[in-house]
Design a protein around this motif. Structure first.
Motif, PDB file in Angstrom:
ATOM      1  N   GLN A 230       0.860  -1.178   0.000  1.00  0.00           N
ATOM      2  CA  GLN A 230       0.000   0.000   0.000  1.00  0.00           C
ATOM      3  C   GLN A 230       0.892   1.222   0.000  1.00  0.00           C
ATOM      4  O   GLN A 230       1.817   1.319   0.809  1.00  0.00           O
ATOM      5  CB  GLN A 230      -0.856   0.060   1.265  1.00  0.00           C
ATOM      6  N   GLN A 231       0.646   2.137  -0.894  1.00  0.00           N
ATOM      7  CA  GLN A 231       1.374   3.405  -0.834  1.00  0.00           C
ATOM      8  C   GLN A 231       0.429   4.427  -0.217  1.00  0.00           C
ATOM      9  O   GLN A 231      -0.619   4.730  -0.775  1.00  0.00           O
ATOM     10  CB  GLN A 231       1.848   3.892  -2.186  1.00  0.00           C
ATOM     11  N   LEU A 232       0.789   4.901   0.948  1.00  0.00           N
ATOM     12  CA  LEU A 232      -0.008   5.892   1.653  1.00  0.00           C
ATOM     13  C   LEU A 232       0.483   7.273   1.260  1.00  0.00           C
ATOM     14  O   LEU A 232       1.645   7.446   0.887  1.00  0.00           O
ATOM     15  CB  LEU A 232       0.105   5.677   3.164  1.00  0.00           C
TER      16      LEU A 232
ATOM     17  N   ARG B 102      -1.137  24.940   8.252  1.00  0.00           N
ATOM     18  CA  ARG B 102      -0.835  23.810   7.385  1.00  0.00           C
ATOM     19  C   ARG B 102      -2.078  22.955   7.240  1.00  0.00           C
ATOM     20  O   ARG B 102      -2.616  22.443   8.227  1.00  0.00           O
ATOM     21  CB  ARG B 102       0.310  22.976   7.960  1.00  0.00           C
ATOM     22  N   GLU B 103      -2.544  22.818   6.007  1.00  0.00           N
ATOM     23  CA  GLU B 103      -3.709  21.990   5.705  1.00  0.00           C
ATOM     24  C   GLU B 103      -3.203  20.618   5.271  1.00  0.00           C
ATOM     25  O   GLU B 103      -2.569  20.482   4.235  1.00  0.00           O
ATOM     26  CB  GLU B 103      -4.540  22.618   4.591  1.00  0.00           C
ATOM     27  N   ILE B 104      -3.479  19.637   6.069  1.00  0.00           N
ATOM     28  CA  ILE B 104      -3.033  18.279   5.787  1.00  0.00           C
ATOM     29  C   ILE B 104      -4.208  17.523   5.174  1.00  0.00           C
ATOM     30  O   ILE B 104      -5.275  17.448   5.788  1.00  0.00           O
ATOM     31  CB  ILE B 104      -2.561  17.577   7.079  1.00  0.00           C
ATOM     32  N   ARG B 105      -4.012  16.996   3.970  1.00  0.00           N
ATOM     33  CA  ARG B 105      -5.049  16.235   3.277  1.00  0.00           C
ATOM     34  C   ARG B 105      -4.607  14.778   3.192  1.00  0.00           C
ATOM     35  O   ARG B 105      -3.523  14.479   2.690  1.00  0.00           O
ATOM     36  CB  ARG B 105      -5.288  16.766   1.869  1.00  0.00           C
ATOM     37  N   ILE B 106      -5.447  13.905   3.717  1.00  0.00           N
ATOM     38  CA  ILE B 106      -5.207  12.467   3.646  1.00  0.00           C
ATOM     39  C   ILE B 106      -6.514  11.836   3.186  1.00  0.00           C
ATOM     40  O   ILE B 106      -7.532  11.954   3.873  1.00  0.00           O
ATOM     41  CB  ILE B 106      -4.776  11.903   5.013  1.00  0.00           C
ATOM     42  N   ARG B 107      -6.488  11.226   2.022  1.00  0.00           N
ATOM     43  CA  ARG B 107      -7.701  10.724   1.367  1.00  0.00           C
ATOM     44  C   ARG B 107      -8.732  11.844   1.327  1.00  0.00           C
ATOM     45  O   ARG B 107      -8.462  12.893   0.759  1.00  0.00           O
ATOM     46  CB  ARG B 107      -8.223   9.468   2.062  1.00  0.00           C
TER      47      ARG B 107
END
Length: 182
Positions: free
Chosen positions: A31-33, A46-51
């Protein structure tokens, strides 16, 4: 609302189904996250976007922040605690260890002058990281010790922090956007 005991039954069913699916697949790819981070203009947030999720990271006023979110080191401690609690649930479900409550507290040290003249001996990274795993359970002390050992072996974030890692970095210069002249 039902408790963790009921959840562990659901977790065990999901883990069993996942194991069966993985065994039946001929090739299981890595899996590449991915996480994407963008600094939001004038605020520096800082806006962190994960999926499809967004997390805000910010600093306090002493670093020109606005206290709109946790700092990166605080998030790292939270990520470790989240992973430890999740792996505790997985290991308990797999072993049939009853749990009524799980809490994790993670601490670490940072020094505002680390690495500066006169403070070169103080690490610029989180250090003296420690966690306390609090479990309410009817299991024996021996079962809980075995659970704890299994958690420490299986927790990917704990092991990431404990094992030396290579991190590759690349700088890409992007084109400046032209400003409209008024």
């Amino acid at each position: 609302m039902s408790g963790i005991t009921d959840y562990l039954q659901d977790k065990k069913s999901a883990l069993d189904a996942r194991k069966l699916r993985l065994v039946q697949e001929k090739e299981v790819p890595h899996q590449q996250l991915k996480a994407g981070i963008r600094v939001a203009g004038r605020s520096g947030v800082r806006e962190i976007r994960i999926r499809d999720f967004q997390i805000i990271s910010d600093s306090g006023p002493e670093l020109a922040g606005h206290q709109l979110g946790a700092s990166s080191p605080e998030l790292q401690l939270g990520v470790l605690g989240s992973c430890l609690s999740h792996i505790t649930l997985i290991q308990a479900a797999e072993r049939g260890v009853p749990l009524e409550a799980v809490e994790v507290e993670v601490t670490g040290n940072m020094h505002p002058l680390a690495g500066k003249p006169g403070y070169e001996h103080i690490p610029v990274y989180l250090h003296n990281i420690a966690y306390t795993l609090r479990i309410e359970s009817s299991a024996s002390s021996k079962e809980l010790a075995a659970l704890h050992e299994a958690v420490e072996l299986a927790c990917p974030i704990l092991n990431l922090l404990q094992q030396p890692q290579q991190v590759a970095g690349t700088l890409v210069r992007t084109k400046q956007k032209r400003r409209k002249q008024v």
